[in-house]
Design a protein around this motif. Structure first.
Motif, short mmCIF file in Angstrom:
data_model
loop_
_atom_site.label_atom_id
_atom_site.label_comp_id
_atom_site.label_asym_id
_atom_site.label_seq_id
_atom_site.Cartn_x
_atom_site.Cartn_y
_atom_site.Cartn_z
N LEU A 59 43.67 46.11 61.68
CA LEU A 59 44.10 44.83 61.10
C LEU A 59 42.88 43.92 61.01
O LEU A 59 42.35 43.49 62.03
CB LEU A 59 45.19 44.19 61.96
CG LEU A 59 46.41 45.06 62.29
CD1 LEU A 59 47.38 44.30 63.18
CD2 LEU A 59 47.11 45.52 61.02
N ILE A 103 45.59 39.34 55.57
CA ILE A 103 45.25 40.38 56.55
C ILE A 103 45.18 41.72 55.81
O ILE A 103 46.13 42.10 55.11
CB ILE A 103 46.30 40.46 57.67
CG1 ILE A 103 46.42 39.12 58.41
CG2 ILE A 103 45.94 41.58 58.64
CD1 ILE A 103 45.17 38.68 59.14
N ARG A 156 43.72 36.83 66.06
CA ARG A 156 44.88 37.41 66.73
C ARG A 156 46.04 37.55 65.75
O ARG A 156 46.34 36.63 64.97
CB ARG A 156 45.30 36.56 67.93
CG ARG A 156 46.42 37.20 68.75
CD ARG A 156 46.59 36.46 70.06
NE ARG A 156 47.65 37.06 70.86
CZ ARG A 156 47.51 38.15 71.61
NH1 ARG A 156 46.34 38.75 71.65
NH2 ARG A 156 48.51 38.63 72.32
N LYS A 157 46.71 38.71 65.78
CA LYS A 157 47.85 38.99 64.90
C LYS A 157 49.12 38.96 65.73
O LYS A 157 49.21 39.62 66.77
CB LYS A 157 47.71 40.36 64.23
CG LYS A 157 46.31 40.76 63.79
CD LYS A 157 45.68 39.81 62.82
CE LYS A 157 44.34 40.32 62.29
NZ LYS A 157 43.34 40.63 63.33
N PHE A 165 54.23 42.75 60.36
CA PHE A 165 53.29 43.76 59.89
C PHE A 165 53.91 45.15 59.86
O PHE A 165 53.26 46.11 59.44
CB PHE A 165 52.04 43.77 60.78
CG PHE A 165 51.28 42.47 60.77
CD1 PHE A 165 50.52 42.09 59.68
CD2 PHE A 165 51.33 41.62 61.87
CE1 PHE A 165 49.83 40.91 59.66
CE2 PHE A 165 50.65 40.42 61.87
CZ PHE A 165 49.89 40.06 60.76
N VAL A 217 53.19 43.53 67.75
CA VAL A 217 52.50 44.41 66.80
C VAL A 217 52.27 45.77 67.43
O VAL A 217 52.45 46.82 66.79
CB VAL A 217 51.17 43.77 66.35
CG1 VAL A 217 50.44 44.70 65.38
CG2 VAL A 217 51.42 42.42 65.70
N ALA A 240 49.18 36.59 57.82
CA ALA A 240 49.55 36.09 59.15
C ALA A 240 49.63 34.58 59.11
O ALA A 240 48.88 33.92 58.38
CB ALA A 240 48.53 36.55 60.19
N PRO A 267 45.92 42.86 68.08
CA PRO A 267 47.37 42.75 67.90
C PRO A 267 48.04 42.21 69.17
O PRO A 267 47.56 42.44 70.28
CB PRO A 267 47.80 44.20 67.65
CG PRO A 267 46.81 44.99 68.44
CD PRO A 267 45.50 44.24 68.37
#
Length: 506
Positions: free
Chosen positions: A71, A19, A77-78, A83, A44, A10, A40
């Motif tokens: 994750l 990740i 935070r993604k 992904f 995501v 990420a 996410p």
């Protein structure tokens, strides 16, 4: 094999962090049960439908079980659709379609037919993969050239999910992307030439001095005098980027999704010219969600050109003070603090008043004294102090406009700039970045130069910062003359480039 593990990365700032993606297939659920945990974002969470359709349309079976994806680390935070590919690969691994993919990192956005779309920050993710000990990384084909810049890592560019399955099953059948040349052919030779600018001898000289010492520059003159023409030709006389500079510049552009598809390393120094309606977040970075680099970072190792400077909101201009002084921008949020590089040359252009003809001998100015003061007052003193050269660009007389004498070409100016930069490289500093502790050592004045400097500071009432910047500009002028010591004529020319901040602003 209900549990499977893949790896991705990420983007945080211009760097990437690893990740871990874990997939668990639970008994008793249905394929409509799809849960992603680990902070996410919306993109995501929406990957559920993309992944399901991509797997079906690629000819693989989707499990008729509840799918839980984690994750990790869970407290970060993604963001983004990058992904999609590692999550889809993990689902296929959990169903037994592919084998384990240890020491392999992957990233990519899936389309509904299983095709792969490019992502931003591929070069940063490839660097992260190498640091984390991965032997290879799988990226969309459009990102392969930039990811292959990272040495010591196999980069596989793919265009479809089925190719990824084939790669994971039989990696020996696929050839990794070959790296591009370290730096692309320098395109500065195709930049606009200073021969195109008629007259403006002082302006051209100022551009040469600015390029030789990486100094900031302000051009003041009426409309049509050639300010923009001068600014847009500056990149043609700057030295080519080193490999280290090209790597960082490419990272910034990749993270900002401003890197042309299929590009390896940037070969030319960036030239950014944002419109005066730009917001503060777009100029210095930030925005909603994970902060992204702004124009000052996209201009890193290059030129930031601000045309019609007083038209920019004052609060936006004041935000330039930190990057101009420190060469970086720090953006703090409640959960994360990011740092973006922003070492750039600032070139600004403006009219002397709102109508543009204050001080012009051929056109009458329609502005009142109060209006002129209000217009010029939009540029604060602290910001002006951070601009090394203030140059007046008058209207070009008819005789010079029609003259056949084109003056020095960009190629000739560039050779002089390169010679001056070579002298500075031996000292370890570009003149604009000489630290205060070494200023007296690197910028020695002869007796006449000392007297000239003292007279200028007293008469013009210059600040300590302005004094230091005059000294650095004088050092650059001396370097262009291959003079070891700064002489009175070098100081006098440097002082001349600061005279506008008194004649116009008072």
């Amino acid at each position: 094999m209900p549990l499977f593990h893949t790896r991705s990365a990420a983007i945080f700032g211009i760097e990437a962090r690893p990740i871990d993606i874990e997939v668990d297939l639970s008994q008793g659920g249905s394929q409509r049960d799809f849960v992603v945990v680990g902070m996410p974002d919306t993109a995501v969470r929406e990957s559920r439908e993309r992944i399901r359709s991509a797997i079906h349309n690629s000819g693989f079976g989707y499990p008729n079980r509840a799918v839980t994806i984690n994750l990790a680390p869970a407290n970060v935070r993604k963001e983004g659709a990058g992904f999609d590919l590692p999550m889809a690969a993990a689902i296929l691994g959990a169903t037994g379609t592919v084998r384990k993919c240890d020491r392999l990192m992957m990233v990519g956005e899936l389309s509904l037919d299983g095709g792969l779309r490019p992502v931003r920050g591929a070069i940063s993710m490839a660097a992260c993969a190498r640091v984390e000990g991965a032997h290879s990384i799988v990226v969309p084909r459009e990102n392969a050239a930039e990811a292959a810049v990272v040495e010591g890592l196999k980069v596989y560019g793919v265009s479809h999910l089925s190719e990824v399955v084939g790669l994971l099953s039989n990696p020996e059948r696929f050839k990794p992307q070959q790296p591009s040349p370290p730096v692309a052919v320098d395109p500065n030779v195709e930049a606009p030439d200073f021969r195109d600018v008629r007259g403006q001898t002082t302006g051209k000289r100022a551009m040469e001095v600015a390029a030789a010492g990486a100094h900031n520059l302000l051009l003041v003159g009426p409309p049509g005098s050639g300010k923009t023409m001068l600014a847009r030709r500056l990149s043609g006389i700057l030295p080519p980027m080193t490999l280290a500079e090209a790597l960082v510049a490419t990272q910034v552009h990749s993270v900002a999704d401003a890197l042309p598809r299929g590009t390896g390393l940037l070969g030319a120094r960036p030239f950014r010219a944002p419109h005066h309606t730009i917001s503060d977040a777009a100029l210095v970075g930030g925005g909603i969600g994970m902060p992204r680099p702004g124009e000052v970072s996209l201009a890193h190792n290059g030129v930031l050109f601000l045309d019609e400077l007083p038209e920019f909101p004052r609060n936006v201009l004041e935000m330039l003070r930190q990057p101009l002084e420190e060469g970086s921008v720090t953006i703090a949020r409640s959960q994360i603090t990011l740092n973006f590089p922003s070492t750039f040359m600032l070139v600004a252009a403006m009219n002397p008043c709102r109508c543009g003809y204050h001080g012009d001998p051929t056109r009458e100015c329609r502005c009142t004294g109060a209006q002129i003061q209000m217009y010029m007052g939009k540029i604060s003193g602290p910001l002006l102090d951070r601009i090394d050269l203030h140059i007046e660009i008058p209207a070009v007389p008819y005789q010079e406009l029609r003259s056949r004498d084109t003056g020095m070409s960009s190629a000739e100016m560039r050779q002089r700039v390169l010679a001056a930069r070579a002298i500075q490289q031996q000292r370890g500093y570009v003149n604009a970045t000489i630290p205060p502790g070494r200023l007296r050592e690197i910028c020695p004045l002869d007796d006449a130069g000392e007297r000239t400097m003292e007279m200028a500071v007293r008469r013009m009432g210059l600040s300590a910062r302005a004094h230091d910047r005059i000294l650095k500009v004088a050092r650059t002028i001396a370097d262009l003359s291959a003079s070891e010591q700064i002489q009175a004529k070098h100081v006098a020319e440097a002082v001349q480039y600061r005279s506008l901040d008194r004649s116009f602003w008072n």
